[in-house]
Every structure is written in structure tokens, then in C-alpha cells.
Design a protein around this motif. Structure first.
Motif, PDB file in Angstrom:
ATOM      1  N   ALA A  17       0.827  -1.208   0.000  1.00 23.42           N
ATOM      2  CA  ALA A  17       0.000   0.000   0.000  1.00 23.42           C
ATOM      3  C   ALA A  17       0.862   1.259   0.000  1.00 23.42           C
ATOM      4  N   GLU A  18       0.408   2.253  -0.720  1.00 25.97           N
ATOM      5  CA  GLU A  18       1.060   3.562  -0.738  1.00 25.97           C
ATOM      6  C   GLU A  18       0.530   4.360   0.443  1.00 25.97           C
ATOM      7  N   SER A  19       1.401   5.025   1.168  1.00 29.03           N
ATOM      8  CA  SER A  19       0.938   5.776   2.335  1.00 29.03           C
ATOM      9  C   SER A  19       1.085   7.281   2.163  1.00 29.03           C
ATOM     10  N   SER A  20       1.735   7.701   1.151  1.00 34.76           N
ATOM     11  CA  SER A  20       2.043   9.118   1.007  1.00 34.76           C
ATOM     12  C   SER A  20       1.042   9.822   0.087  1.00 34.76           C
ATOM     13  N   VAL A  21       0.458  10.891   0.573  1.00 34.60           N
ATOM     14  CA  VAL A  21      -0.526  11.637  -0.210  1.00 34.60           C
ATOM     15  C   VAL A  21       0.124  12.261  -1.448  1.00 34.60           C
ATOM     16  N   ASP A  22       1.361  12.727  -1.327  1.00 30.85           N
ATOM     17  CA  ASP A  22       2.006  13.356  -2.485  1.00 30.85           C
ATOM     18  C   ASP A  22       2.175  12.362  -3.632  1.00 30.85           C
ATOM     19  N   LYS A  23       2.363  11.074  -3.313  1.00 31.71           N
ATOM     20  CA  LYS A  23       2.452  10.074  -4.376  1.00 31.71           C
ATOM     21  C   LYS A  23       1.110   9.922  -5.090  1.00 31.71           C
ATOM     22  N   SER A  24       0.016  10.086  -4.338  1.00 30.79           N
ATOM     23  CA  SER A  24      -1.301   9.960  -4.971  1.00 30.79           C
ATOM     24  C   SER A  24      -1.547  11.119  -5.921  1.00 30.79           C
ATOM     25  N   LEU A  25      -0.957  12.266  -5.633  1.00 29.57           N
ATOM     26  CA  LEU A  25      -1.122  13.428  -6.506  1.00 29.57           C
ATOM     27  C   LEU A  25      -0.240  13.326  -7.750  1.00 29.57           C
ATOM     28  N   LEU A  26       0.943  12.757  -7.571  1.00 29.15           N
ATOM     29  CA  LEU A  26       1.885  12.654  -8.673  1.00 29.15           C
ATOM     30  C   LEU A  26       1.577  11.485  -9.604  1.00 29.15           C
ATOM     31  N   GLY A  27       1.031  10.425  -9.057  1.00 28.75           N
ATOM     32  CA  GLY A  27       0.720   9.250  -9.867  1.00 28.75           C
ATOM     33  C   GLY A  27      -0.562   8.607  -9.400  1.00 28.75           C
ATOM     34  N   ALA A  28      -1.670   9.254  -9.684  1.00 23.29           N
ATOM     35  CA  ALA A  28      -2.965   8.790  -9.165  1.00 23.29           C
ATOM     36  C   ALA A  28      -3.285   7.364  -9.592  1.00 23.29           C
ATOM     37  N   GLU A  29      -2.969   7.000 -10.831  1.00 21.80           N
ATOM     38  CA  GLU A  29      -3.302   5.657 -11.302  1.00 21.80           C
ATOM     39  C   GLU A  29      -2.521   4.600 -10.529  1.00 21.80           C
ATOM     40  N   ASP A  30      -1.233   4.836 -10.296  1.00 14.13           N
ATOM     41  CA  ASP A  30      -0.432   3.891  -9.520  1.00 14.13           C
ATOM     42  C   ASP A  30      -0.960   3.786  -8.097  1.00 14.13           C
ATOM     43  N   PHE A  31      -1.329   4.928  -7.533  1.00 14.01           N
ATOM     44  CA  PHE A  31      -1.861   4.969  -6.169  1.00 14.01           C
ATOM     45  C   PHE A  31      -3.156   4.149  -6.084  1.00 14.01           C
ATOM     46  N   LEU A  32      -4.056   4.344  -7.048  1.00 17.84           N
ATOM     47  CA  LEU A  32      -5.327   3.607  -7.069  1.00 17.84           C
ATOM     48  C   LEU A  32      -5.081   2.109  -7.237  1.00 17.84           C
ATOM     49  N   ASN A  33      -4.191   1.757  -8.147  1.00 20.55           N
ATOM     50  CA  ASN A  33      -3.894   0.336  -8.361  1.00 20.55           C
ATOM     51  C   ASN A  33      -3.313  -0.306  -7.110  1.00 20.55           C
ATOM     52  N   SER A  34      -2.427   0.396  -6.446  1.00 16.75           N
ATOM     53  CA  SER A  34      -1.787  -0.154  -5.260  1.00 16.75           C
ATOM     54  C   SER A  34      -2.749  -0.221  -4.076  1.00 16.75           C
ATOM     55  N   ASN A  35      -3.440   0.861  -3.812  1.00 13.27           N
ATOM     56  CA  ASN A  35      -4.248   0.936  -2.595  1.00 13.27           C
ATOM     57  C   ASN A  35      -5.659   0.390  -2.741  1.00 13.27           C
ATOM     58  N   ILE A  36      -6.346   0.720  -3.786  1.00  9.17           N
ATOM     59  CA  ILE A  36      -7.739   0.290  -3.918  1.00  9.17           C
ATOM     60  C   ILE A  36      -7.817  -1.081  -4.597  1.00  9.17           C
ATOM     61  N   ILE A  37      -7.284  -1.169  -5.795  1.00 10.65           N
ATOM     62  CA  ILE A  37      -7.327  -2.438  -6.526  1.00 10.65           C
ATOM     63  C   ILE A  37      -6.494  -3.489  -5.793  1.00 10.65           C
ATOM     64  N   GLY A  38      -5.387  -3.072  -5.236  1.00 10.12           N
ATOM     65  CA  GLY A  38      -4.534  -4.002  -4.489  1.00 10.12           C
ATOM     66  C   GLY A  38      -5.240  -4.613  -3.296  1.00 10.12           C
ATOM     67  N   VAL A  39      -5.953  -3.791  -2.523  1.00 13.70           N
ATOM     68  CA  VAL A  39      -6.699  -4.308  -1.368  1.00 13.70           C
ATOM     69  C   VAL A  39      -7.820  -5.233  -1.841  1.00 13.70           C
ATOM     70  N   TYR A  40      -8.494  -4.845  -2.901  1.00 13.44           N
ATOM     71  CA  TYR A  40      -9.556  -5.686  -3.447  1.00 13.44           C
ATOM     72  C   TYR A  40      -8.992  -7.053  -3.853  1.00 13.44           C
ATOM     73  N   ASN A  41      -7.883  -7.055  -4.583  1.00 12.13           N
ATOM     74  CA  ASN A  41      -7.273  -8.318  -5.014  1.00 12.13           C
ATOM     75  C   ASN A  41      -6.819  -9.150  -3.819  1.00 12.13           C
ATOM     76  N   LEU A  42      -6.288  -8.481  -2.814  1.00  6.37           N
ATOM     77  CA  LEU A  42      -5.854  -9.177  -1.606  1.00  6.37           C
ATOM     78  C   LEU A  42      -7.050  -9.844  -0.920  1.00  6.37           C
TER      79      LEU A  42
END
Length: 162
Positions: A17-42
Motif C-alpha cells: 500500500a502507498e501511504s504518502s498523499v504526495d504520491k497519490s497526486l503525482l501518480g494517481a493511477e499507480d496509487f489507485l492500483n496499489s491501494n484500492i485495486i490491491g486491497v480488493y485483489n488481496l
């Protein structure tokens, strides 16, 4: 996928999981894949290991405690469970959006949600948008929450000053 019976899997931890808000702003798609889709897949993988038992409350409670957004994928029966929803909203207040509507009227659940994120006020029952204590907490943590306050409190100077 390995068998739970063969490997005796007790715990699953998401280290991706990504924990940094600035990463979500710089790479929203990666952030969504890691945090939202990643949790769903898990969670889907865990269901494959442990089965579809919606009563596996302790496991689900731990998952939503770590990432409240996972409440979106929880079995509807457990979205009515106050302890599971409390764990989720303490992690991410806005996850109250995924709770059963009956819990959006619960003062304790709503207070915890707005403490975590004042903007959660948008998703709670209208009756609690009139509750001064809840509104003050929401505005204290997120000033823009004023736009979700019931009209009767918008003229109250103590609410606007928070």
C-alpha cells in the motif's frame, strides 16, 4: 494459490500500500492500483483461501482497520456490523459511504468518521447534520465540511468559528 489447509495461513499483511498523499497526486493511477485495486485483489485472494464465509468477522475487521476503504468490498451483512464499520471509519472516515445506511444514523459511528475526516459529514444521515457536537468535530478537522451542515446550524457563530 496455496491451500490454507496445507500451509496453515493465519495472517495476510499488505506491504504494497502507498501511504504518502504526495504520491497519490503525482501518480494517481499507480496509487489507485496499489491501494484500492490491491486491497480488493488481496481480499479476493483471501476469500479463495478461506472461503466466502461472511462471518469471518475478525479477519475483515483487521483488514478494514488497516485500510478503511476496504469496507466497499465487505459482504453486505458485515456492513451492518457496528464494530467493523467503526474500525473502517477510524482508518478512513469517508468509508462511512460504504456502511449500511442504518449506521449513518449512529452517533458513535458518525462521530468517529468525522474525527477521522470531517468531510464524512456529507455521507451521514440528515438528522446528524443538525447535531452540534458532530458538526463542530467535522468542521474542526475539515473546515470545508461547513457545506454539509444543516441550514439550521449554518447561522450559528460557534459552528463557523471552529
Amino acid at each position: 494459490f496455496p491451500s490454507h489447509d496445507t500451509h496453515k495461513i493465519d495472517v495476510v499483511v499488505n506491504f504494497a500500500a502507498e501511504s504518502s498523499v504526495d504520491k497519490s497526486l503525482l501518480g494517481a493511477e499507480d496509487f489507485l492500483n496499489s491501494n484500492i485495486i490491491g486491497v480488493y485483489n488481496l481480499m479476493e485472494s483471501c476469500k479463495a483461501i478461506w472461503g466466502e464465509n461472511p462471518k469471518d468477522k475478525l479477519f475483515i475487521q483487521e483488514v478494514v482497520r488497516q485500510d478503511g476503504s476496504a469496507l466497499e468490498y465487505v459482504h453486505p451483512i458485515l456492513k451492518k456490523d457496528k464494530s467493523i464499520v467503526l474500525a473502517a471509519v477510524k482508518s478512513k472516515g469517508w468509508s462511512i459511504l460504504y456502511a449500511d445506511k442504518s449506521l449513518t444514523k449512529d452517533k458513535l459511528v458518525v462521530m468517529e468518521a468525522v474525527k477521522s475526516y470531517g468531510g464524512s459529514l456529507e455521507y451521514v444521515d440528515e438528522s446528524l447534520k443538525k447535531n452540534k457536537f458532530i458538526v463542530l468535530e467535522a468542521v474542526k478537522s475539515y473546515g470545508i465540511a461547513l457545506k454539509y451542515v444543516h441550514e439550521s446550524l449554518k447561522k450559528d457563530k460557534s459552528v463557523g468559528v471552529s
